[in-house]
Design a protein around this motif. Structure first.
Motif, PDB file in Angstrom:
ATOM      1  N   GLN A 183       0.675  -1.229  -0.064  1.00 13.31           N
ATOM      2  CA  GLN A 183      -0.011   0.050  -0.145  1.00 13.31           C
ATOM      3  C   GLN A 183       0.827   1.254  -0.048  1.00 13.31           C
ATOM      4  N   ASP A 184       0.469   2.286  -0.768  1.00 13.89           N
ATOM      5  CA  ASP A 184       1.045   3.596  -0.712  1.00 13.89           C
ATOM      6  C   ASP A 184       0.705   4.401   0.583  1.00 13.89           C
ATOM      7  N   VAL A 185       1.731   5.285   0.955  1.00 17.51           N
ATOM      8  CA  VAL A 185       1.719   5.995   1.953  1.00 17.51           C
ATOM      9  C   VAL A 185       2.075   7.407   1.418  1.00 17.51           C
ATOM     10  N   ASN A 186       1.689   8.487   1.865  1.00 16.94           N
ATOM     11  CA  ASN A 186       2.181   9.902   1.667  1.00 16.94           C
ATOM     12  C   ASN A 186       3.472  10.148   2.578  1.00 16.94           C
ATOM     13  N   TYR A 187       4.024  11.459   2.215  1.00 19.16           N
ATOM     14  CA  TYR A 187       5.151  11.829   3.010  1.00 19.16           C
ATOM     15  C   TYR A 187       4.896  11.873   4.617  1.00 19.16           C
ATOM     16  N   GLN A 188       3.516  11.927   5.036  1.00 17.25           N
ATOM     17  CA  GLN A 188       3.244  11.935   6.275  1.00 17.25           C
ATOM     18  C   GLN A 188       3.324  10.674   6.820  1.00 17.25           C
ATOM     19  N   GLY A 189       3.422   9.724   5.992  1.00 23.82           N
ATOM     20  CA  GLY A 189       3.121   8.206   6.454  1.00 23.82           C
ATOM     21  C   GLY A 189       1.772   8.043   6.498  1.00 23.82           C
ATOM     22  N   ASP A 190       0.742   8.758   6.035  1.00 25.02           N
ATOM     23  CA  ASP A 190      -0.771   8.353   5.938  1.00 25.02           C
ATOM     24  C   ASP A 190      -1.085   7.533   4.671  1.00 25.02           C
ATOM     25  N   LEU A 191      -1.729   6.296   4.980  1.00 29.01           N
ATOM     26  CA  LEU A 191      -2.101   5.385   3.901  1.00 29.01           C
ATOM     27  C   LEU A 191      -2.930   6.307   2.649  1.00 29.01           C
ATOM     28  N   MET A 192      -2.720   5.632   1.646  1.00 33.73           N
ATOM     29  CA  MET A 192      -3.188   6.397   0.463  1.00 33.73           C
ATOM     30  C   MET A 192      -4.078   5.415  -0.339  1.00 33.73           C
ATOM     31  N   ASP A 193      -5.082   5.880  -1.183  1.00 37.79           N
ATOM     32  CA  ASP A 193      -5.792   4.787  -1.930  1.00 37.79           C
ATOM     33  C   ASP A 193      -5.170   4.584  -2.945  1.00 37.79           C
ATOM     34  N   SER A 194      -4.037   3.954  -2.827  1.00 36.05           N
ATOM     35  CA  SER A 194      -3.319   3.294  -4.052  1.00 36.05           C
ATOM     36  C   SER A 194      -2.450   2.500  -3.661  1.00 36.05           C
ATOM     37  N   PHE A 195      -1.981   1.491  -4.318  1.00 32.99           N
ATOM     38  CA  PHE A 195      -1.278   0.085  -4.074  1.00 32.99           C
ATOM     39  C   PHE A 195      -0.166  -0.018  -5.312  1.00 32.99           C
ATOM     40  N   ASN A 196       0.779  -0.722  -5.081  1.00 30.42           N
ATOM     41  CA  ASN A 196       1.739  -1.428  -5.886  1.00 30.42           C
ATOM     42  C   ASN A 196       1.821  -2.909  -5.968  1.00 30.42           C
ATOM     43  N   TYR A 197       1.725  -3.301  -7.004  1.00 29.79           N
ATOM     44  CA  TYR A 197       1.612  -4.882  -7.141  1.00 29.79           C
ATOM     45  C   TYR A 197       2.810  -5.156  -7.909  1.00 29.79           C
ATOM     46  N   LEU A 198       3.709  -6.019  -7.526  1.00 30.47           N
ATOM     47  CA  LEU A 198       4.847  -6.709  -8.127  1.00 30.47           C
ATOM     48  C   LEU A 198       4.813  -8.277  -8.166  1.00 30.47           C
ATOM     49  N   VAL A 199       5.189  -8.727  -9.227  1.00 30.56           N
ATOM     50  CA  VAL A 199       5.421 -10.078  -9.623  1.00 30.56           C
ATOM     51  C   VAL A 199       6.582 -10.314 -10.303  1.00 30.56           C
ATOM     52  N   GLU A 200       7.446 -11.407 -10.111  1.00 26.95           N
ATOM     53  CA  GLU A 200       8.636 -11.818 -10.726  1.00 26.95           C
ATOM     54  C   GLU A 200       8.248 -13.082 -11.681  1.00 26.95           C
ATOM     55  N   LYS A 201       8.327 -12.730 -12.807  1.00 30.48           N
ATOM     56  CA  LYS A 201       8.164 -13.781 -13.876  1.00 30.48           C
ATOM     57  C   LYS A 201       9.009 -13.593 -15.211  1.00 30.48           C
ATOM     58  N   ASN A 202       9.655 -14.884 -15.599  1.00 34.81           N
ATOM     59  CA  ASN A 202      10.565 -15.026 -16.982  1.00 34.81           C
ATOM     60  C   ASN A 202      11.593 -13.912 -16.629  1.00 34.81           C
TER      61      ASN A 202
END
Length: 154
Positions: A112-131
């Motif tokens: 989950q993304d957080v802003n510079y103050q450390g508050d949770l944001m309504d955005s995420f990062n998804y990562l996968v390792e393949k090939n």
């Protein structure tokens, strides 16, 4: 229990089925996804030089509503390094709690993304390792969900 169940059911939102869709295909990095034709822009851009980005490559930016805007609403990066390297070197992902989620038969590391103050944001990062690559989808929750629901790696 009935009261809780009733509250849950009342919170459901039914979304109209979107049939007018386009497919973005990136044969260089081996992925594709579909998106509504109403999105304003889905386009490759050259990456800017930044210490948190591994290597020089293009990335995909997504502007669903307004273009040009100050910043994109979602993006897709592909790294030619390990997941551990991306999590160590990307200052926006470093030292963040992660979980594993399975979406469209792909097991993603979700952060989950957080802003510079450390508050949770309504955005995420998804990562996968393949090939031998890391696929990184990030952005607003609603956009990420739409992208990931049809995302294919080949």
């Amino acid at each position: 229990f009935d009261d809780i169940f009733s509250q849950i059911v009342k919170s459901f939102k039914f979304i109209d089925q979107v049939t007018d869709r386009q497919t973005y295909v990136n044969s260089q990095y081996g992925f594709e996804f579909t998106y509504p034709t109403s999105w304003r822009m889905v386009k490759e851009r050259p990456t800017a030089s930044a210490e948190y980005l591994s290597g020089s490559r293009n990335y995909v930016v997504i502007y669903p509503d307004i273009y040009p805007a100050q910043d994109f609403d979602a993006r897709i990066d592909v790294y030619d390094v390990s997941l551990a390297t991306v999590l160590r070197d990307n200052r926006f992902l470093k030292n963040k709690q992660s979980s594993l989620v399975k979406i469209n038969n792909i097991s993603w590391t979700k952060i989950q993304d957080v802003n510079y103050q450390g508050d949770l944001m309504d955005s995420f990062n998804y990562l996968v390792e393949k090939n031998g690559k890391i696929y990184h989808v990030g952005g607003r929750t609603d956009l990420s969900n739409q992208i990931l629901s049809t995302f294919k790696i080949y």
